[in-house]
Design a protein around this motif. Structure first.
Motif, PDB file in Angstrom:
ATOM      1  N   VAL A 156     -21.191  28.229  15.562  1.00 38.91           N
ATOM      2  CA  VAL A 156     -19.776  28.133  15.935  1.00 38.91           C
ATOM      3  C   VAL A 156     -18.970  28.870  14.873  1.00 38.91           C
ATOM      4  O   VAL A 156     -19.091  28.578  13.686  1.00 38.91           O
ATOM      5  CB  VAL A 156     -19.314  26.669  16.030  1.00 38.91           C
ATOM      6  CG1 VAL A 156     -17.805  26.598  16.227  1.00 38.91           C
ATOM      7  CG2 VAL A 156     -20.041  25.963  17.169  1.00 38.91           C
ATOM      8  N   THR A 157     -18.184  29.842  15.305  1.00 39.02           N
ATOM      9  CA  THR A 157     -17.346  30.613  14.388  1.00 39.02           C
ATOM     10  C   THR A 157     -15.898  30.488  14.834  1.00 39.02           C
ATOM     11  O   THR A 157     -15.568  30.779  15.991  1.00 39.02           O
ATOM     12  CB  THR A 157     -17.763  32.088  14.377  1.00 39.02           C
ATOM     13  OG1 THR A 157     -19.134  32.193  13.982  1.00 39.02           O
ATOM     14  CG2 THR A 157     -16.899  32.884  13.406  1.00 39.02           C
ATOM     15  N   VAL A 158     -15.057  30.028  13.916  1.00 39.77           N
ATOM     16  CA  VAL A 158     -13.631  29.868  14.208  1.00 39.77           C
ATOM     17  C   VAL A 158     -12.886  30.918  13.392  1.00 39.77           C
ATOM     18  O   VAL A 158     -12.855  30.856  12.165  1.00 39.77           O
ATOM     19  CB  VAL A 158     -13.131  28.458  13.863  1.00 39.77           C
ATOM     20  CG1 VAL A 158     -11.667  28.310  14.286  1.00 39.77           C
ATOM     21  CG2 VAL A 158     -14.005  27.409  14.530  1.00 39.77           C
ATOM     22  N   SER A 159     -12.323  31.872  14.090  1.00 42.47           N
ATOM     23  CA  SER A 159     -11.696  32.998  13.400  1.00 42.47           C
ATOM     24  C   SER A 159     -10.665  33.650  14.303  1.00 42.47           C
ATOM     25  O   SER A 159     -10.842  33.721  15.517  1.00 42.47           O
ATOM     26  CB  SER A 159     -12.754  34.024  13.001  1.00 42.47           C
ATOM     27  OG  SER A 159     -12.158  35.187  12.458  1.00 42.47           O
ATOM     28  N   SER A 160      -9.594  34.121  13.684  1.00 44.38           N
ATOM     29  CA  SER A 160      -8.591  34.854  14.447  1.00 44.38           C
ATOM     30  C   SER A 160      -8.892  36.355  14.427  1.00 44.38           C
ATOM     31  O   SER A 160      -8.166  37.134  15.034  1.00 44.38           O
ATOM     32  CB  SER A 160      -7.201  34.581  13.871  1.00 44.38           C
ATOM     33  OG  SER A 160      -7.164  34.900  12.498  1.00 44.38           O
TER      34      SER A 160
END
Length: 125
Positions: free
Chosen positions: A121-125
């Protein structure tokens, strides 16, 4: 029992993901279940879990109010619903199970006998 976690991906901050963990060779109703995560260079951290009875669900303080764990016995699947995701939630997420774990040890990784392979899971803008 074999566990298969999936559903990971890249999401923007504030977004949501749902991770299913499917069990084969055994029924989730006979197991305590936990979710853990591991970020690069860090230890594997407890996210949440429940005992075999499913009577209550425990969450790490870092995810409380944002993440929800649920079990669908008919589908032999446990879900980790993740809302309001933050960059610090980026990690590989693992589901784990074991037949008997006392409530106080749900957050201890060594309590679990069976592990899924993990999903990123990667949370990035």
């Amino acid at each position: 029992v074999q566990l298969q976690a999936s559903g990971g991906g890249v999401v923007q901050p504030g977004g949501s993901l749902r991770l299913p963990c499917v069990a084969s060779g055994g029924s989730f109703s006979a197991y305590a279940v936990g979710w853990f995560r591991q970020a690069p260079g860090k230890e594997r951290d407890y996210v949440g879990g429940f005992p075999r009875s499913g009577s209550t669900t425990q969450y790490a303080n870092s995810v409380k109010g944002r993440f929800t764990i649920s079990r669908d016995n008919a589908k032999n699947t446990v879900y980790l619903q993740m809302n309001d995701l933050r960059p610090e939630d980026t990690a590989v997420y693992y589901c784990a199970a074991s037949r008997t774990i006392i409530f106080s040890r749900l957050r201890v990784a060594s309590s679990y006998a069976y592990w899924g392979q993990g999903t990123q899971v990667t949370v990035s803008s």
